[in-house]
Design a protein around this motif. Sequence first.
Motif, PDB file in Angstrom:
ATOM      1  N   MET A   1      40.583  42.079  54.346  1.00  0.00           N
ATOM      2  CA  MET A   1      39.655  41.080  53.791  1.00  0.00           C
ATOM      3  C   MET A   1      40.210  40.577  52.463  1.00  0.00           C
ATOM      4  O   MET A   1      40.824  41.329  51.695  1.00  0.00           O
ATOM      5  N   GLN A   2      39.986  39.297  52.190  1.00  0.00           N
ATOM      6  CA  GLN A   2      40.407  38.685  50.930  1.00  0.00           C
ATOM      7  C   GLN A   2      39.213  38.014  50.262  1.00  0.00           C
ATOM      8  O   GLN A   2      38.205  37.731  50.906  1.00  0.00           O
ATOM      9  N   ILE A   3      39.352  37.741  48.968  1.00  0.00           N
ATOM     10  CA  ILE A   3      38.344  37.016  48.198  1.00  0.00           C
ATOM     11  C   ILE A   3      39.036  35.817  47.562  1.00  0.00           C
ATOM     12  O   ILE A   3      40.133  35.942  47.010  1.00  0.00           O
ATOM     13  N   ALA A   4      38.422  34.642  47.647  1.00  0.00           N
ATOM     14  CA  ALA A   4      39.019  33.432  47.065  1.00  0.00           C
ATOM     15  C   ALA A   4      38.043  32.797  46.089  1.00  0.00           C
ATOM     16  O   ALA A   4      36.843  32.702  46.351  1.00  0.00           O
ATOM     17  N   VAL A   5      38.571  32.345  44.951  1.00  0.00           N
ATOM     18  CA  VAL A   5      37.767  31.655  43.943  1.00  0.00           C
ATOM     19  C   VAL A   5      38.586  30.478  43.416  1.00  0.00           C
ATOM     20  O   VAL A   5      39.803  30.574  43.261  1.00  0.00           O
ATOM     21  N   ARG A   6      37.938  29.354  43.176  1.00  0.00           N
ATOM     22  CA  ARG A   6      38.675  28.147  42.797  1.00  0.00           C
ATOM     23  C   ARG A   6      39.255  28.212  41.393  1.00  0.00           C
ATOM     24  O   ARG A   6      40.376  27.773  41.154  1.00  0.00           O
ATOM     25  N   LEU A   7      38.474  28.712  40.436  1.00  0.00           N
ATOM     26  CA  LEU A   7      38.870  28.635  39.031  1.00  0.00           C
ATOM     27  C   LEU A   7      38.821  29.997  38.358  1.00  0.00           C
ATOM     28  O   LEU A   7      37.923  30.793  38.620  1.00  0.00           O
ATOM     29  N   LEU A   8      39.783  30.224  37.478  1.00  0.00           N
ATOM     30  CA  LEU A   8      39.719  31.363  36.572  1.00  0.00           C
ATOM     31  C   LEU A   8      39.390  30.803  35.198  1.00  0.00           C
ATOM     32  O   LEU A   8      40.242  30.291  34.491  1.00  0.00           O
ATOM     33  N   TRP A   9      38.102  30.818  34.867  1.00  0.00           N
ATOM     34  CA  TRP A   9      37.661  30.414  33.536  1.00  0.00           C
ATOM     35  C   TRP A   9      36.450  31.254  33.171  1.00  0.00           C
ATOM     36  O   TRP A   9      36.000  32.069  33.966  1.00  0.00           O
ATOM     37  N   ASN A  10      35.953  31.071  31.964  1.00  0.00           N
ATOM     38  CA  ASN A  10      34.913  31.966  31.470  1.00  0.00           C
ATOM     39  C   ASN A  10      33.545  31.558  31.995  1.00  0.00           C
ATOM     40  O   ASN A  10      32.781  30.844  31.353  1.00  0.00           O
ATOM     41  N   SER A  11      33.233  32.018  33.184  1.00  0.00           N
ATOM     42  CA  SER A  11      31.913  31.811  33.772  1.00  0.00           C
ATOM     43  C   SER A  11      31.655  32.911  34.781  1.00  0.00           C
ATOM     44  O   SER A  11      32.540  33.723  35.085  1.00  0.00           O
ATOM     45  N   ALA A  12      30.443  32.927  35.312  1.00  0.00           N
ATOM     46  CA  ALA A  12      30.031  34.040  36.169  1.00  0.00           C
ATOM     47  C   ALA A  12      30.786  34.095  37.490  1.00  0.00           C
ATOM     48  O   ALA A  12      31.068  35.181  37.996  1.00  0.00           O
ATOM     49  N   VAL A  13      31.112  32.945  38.070  1.00  0.00           N
ATOM     50  CA  VAL A  13      31.701  32.940  39.409  1.00  0.00           C
ATOM     51  C   VAL A  13      33.042  33.678  39.458  1.00  0.00           C
ATOM     52  O   VAL A  13      33.213  34.599  40.271  1.00  0.00           O
ATOM     53  N   PRO A  14      34.027  33.319  38.620  1.00  0.00           N
ATOM     54  CA  PRO A  14      35.278  34.091  38.666  1.00  0.00           C
ATOM     55  C   PRO A  14      35.111  35.536  38.247  1.00  0.00           C
ATOM     56  O   PRO A  14      35.798  36.423  38.767  1.00  0.00           O
ATOM     57  N   LYS A  15      34.205  35.802  37.324  1.00  0.00           N
ATOM     58  CA  LYS A  15      33.988  37.183  36.900  1.00  0.00           C
ATOM     59  C   LYS A  15      33.489  38.016  38.076  1.00  0.00           C
ATOM     60  O   LYS A  15      33.924  39.156  38.281  1.00  0.00           O
ATOM     61  N   ALA A  21      36.859  42.148  43.728  1.00  0.00           N
ATOM     62  CA  ALA A  21      38.217  42.532  44.120  1.00  0.00           C
ATOM     63  C   ALA A  21      38.586  43.892  43.532  1.00  0.00           C
ATOM     64  O   ALA A  21      39.220  44.718  44.193  1.00  0.00           O
ATOM     65  N   ARG A  22      38.178  44.128  42.306  1.00  0.00           N
ATOM     66  CA  ARG A  22      38.494  45.401  41.645  1.00  0.00           C
ATOM     67  C   ARG A  22      37.823  46.576  42.372  1.00  0.00           C
ATOM     68  O   ARG A  22      38.412  47.639  42.540  1.00  0.00           O
ATOM     69  N   ASN A  23      36.579  46.377  42.808  1.00  0.00           N
ATOM     70  CA  ASN A  23      35.807  47.471  43.385  1.00  0.00           C
ATOM     71  C   ASN A  23      35.952  47.620  44.892  1.00  0.00           C
ATOM     72  O   ASN A  23      35.629  48.674  45.438  1.00  0.00           O
ATOM     73  N   THR A  24      36.430  46.576  45.562  1.00  0.00           N
ATOM     74  CA  THR A  24      36.671  46.678  47.009  1.00  0.00           C
ATOM     75  C   THR A  24      38.140  46.922  47.331  1.00  0.00           C
ATOM     76  O   THR A  24      38.466  47.339  48.439  1.00  0.00           O
ATOM     77  N   LYS A  25      39.022  46.611  46.348  1.00  0.00           N
ATOM     78  CA  LYS A  25      40.477  46.676  46.533  1.00  0.00           C
ATOM     79  C   LYS A  25      40.979  45.576  47.474  1.00  0.00           C
ATOM     80  O   LYS A  25      42.099  45.651  47.984  1.00  0.00           O
ATOM     81  N   TRP A  26      40.174  44.557  47.695  1.00  0.00           N
ATOM     82  CA  TRP A  26      40.616  43.419  48.483  1.00  0.00           C
ATOM     83  C   TRP A  26      41.440  42.478  47.601  1.00  0.00           C
ATOM     84  O   TRP A  26      41.258  42.433  46.377  1.00  0.00           O
ATOM     85  N   LYS A  27      42.327  41.707  48.209  1.00  0.00           N
ATOM     86  CA  LYS A  27      43.175  40.787  47.453  1.00  0.00           C
ATOM     87  C   LYS A  27      42.355  39.599  46.957  1.00  0.00           C
ATOM     88  O   LYS A  27      41.491  39.073  47.671  1.00  0.00           O
ATOM     89  N   LEU A  28      42.623  39.170  45.718  1.00  0.00           N
ATOM     90  CA  LEU A  28      41.945  38.034  45.109  1.00  0.00           C
ATOM     91  C   LEU A  28      42.895  36.837  45.051  1.00  0.00           C
ATOM     92  O   LEU A  28      43.999  36.946  44.515  1.00  0.00           O
ATOM     93  N   ILE A  29      42.461  35.716  45.582  1.00  0.00           N
ATOM     94  CA  ILE A  29      43.238  34.474  45.531  1.00  0.00           C
ATOM     95  C   ILE A  29      42.545  33.533  44.560  1.00  0.00           C
ATOM     96  O   ILE A  29      41.384  33.156  44.757  1.00  0.00           O
ATOM     97  N   ILE A  30      43.239  33.161  43.486  1.00  0.00           N
ATOM     98  CA  ILE A  30      42.714  32.263  42.459  1.00  0.00           C
ATOM     99  C   ILE A  30      43.432  30.923  42.615  1.00  0.00           C
ATOM    100  O   ILE A  30      44.657  30.856  42.520  1.00  0.00           O
TER     101      ILE A  30
END
Length: 352
Positions: A1-15, A21-30
């Motif tokens: 399983m993977q996780i995808a997020v459009r933006l890495l900026w200071n808001s709740a969605v990327p956080k 990703a940190r707690n599931t160990k799934w790969k994060l695509i930014i």
Amino acid sequence: MQIAVRLLWNSAVPKMAIEEARNTKWKLIIYRDAGGNYKLDGVNYLILRKRGEKGFFTPLFSFITSIYAKHRGKEATVDLDLILRATKIRGPTLYHDQFAGITGYVRKLRYGEDYAVYLHETSLPLKGVKYFLPKKIEEKVLRNAKVIITNSMWNKKTLEEYGIKSEVIYPGCYPVSKLPESRERIVLAVSTWDSGRKPEIYGEIAKRIKGKMVMAGSWAREDTLKEFLRKYGDYVTVTGKISEEKLVELYSKALVLVRFGFNERGPGLGVIEAMAYGVPVIVNEGLGSKELIKQGENGFVVRDWEEAVDRINETLENWHKMSVNAWNTAKDLSWENHAEKLKEILCQTFEC
């Protein structure tokens, strides 16, 4: 399983995506690094466009995005080229928001691959001709998703009105093991600030409370910040972009957090994070986190800013018991629990 997020900026969605990703160990695509200062240690991640890089069509996409969200600034650009480039990345994926979900929809059309969406806010109830296309896109993405997860019962019920089923998993937090022994008379507000969040309300509150108002978080536009400081700079401390360490310091010192929403069905991550440090919260009826508030126990739900002033001043004098209750609420909303619920739902459908 993977996780995808459009933006890495200071808001709740990327956080959220990072902590999942940190707690599931799934790969994060930014898709794009827009200057977020979140730590990525312990996270397996891929960034498609690094900070400072621009695509050929970026000015066009920025213009199109500004039609719908001018108040959020250029960093909010929806990069259609990156959304399509990400379709080359194989594997079942949880997409954070309906626009990242376009990637999953295209992959389903091309390869028959199922996908999941975590919906933070829905555009479906919006009125007006200019929202016709975004609403159609969202509807296509959601109706073709195998699994939809959202962040509040309010969002779930709204989707049900359009015949769309979803599961609710609230955002998470890291509750402290022990509450701070001393506090300061700080009234904290945490958000990504733009004119749509109506920062002037917090300025008016700051004039009337028996404590010190601190507004933490990035501002989408410099002109919005300058205008706010011109009117309310004598009453409010504004941090601007803030590190996680400094934000934790504020959570540990504050006596109360206040957050207003305006038909924001999501709960506001700062509300949950504040409770993780035993900070009672005051929210209005236009924010999804009202679902988490037990009136007078871990916080208050208010109608308007005038009522918020009264409740803030009341909480400043009687915060201790409410602090413990807020902390207990947060313990059920840990990132560990969030990840387990995520795996439980997604692994029933996808290979995890």
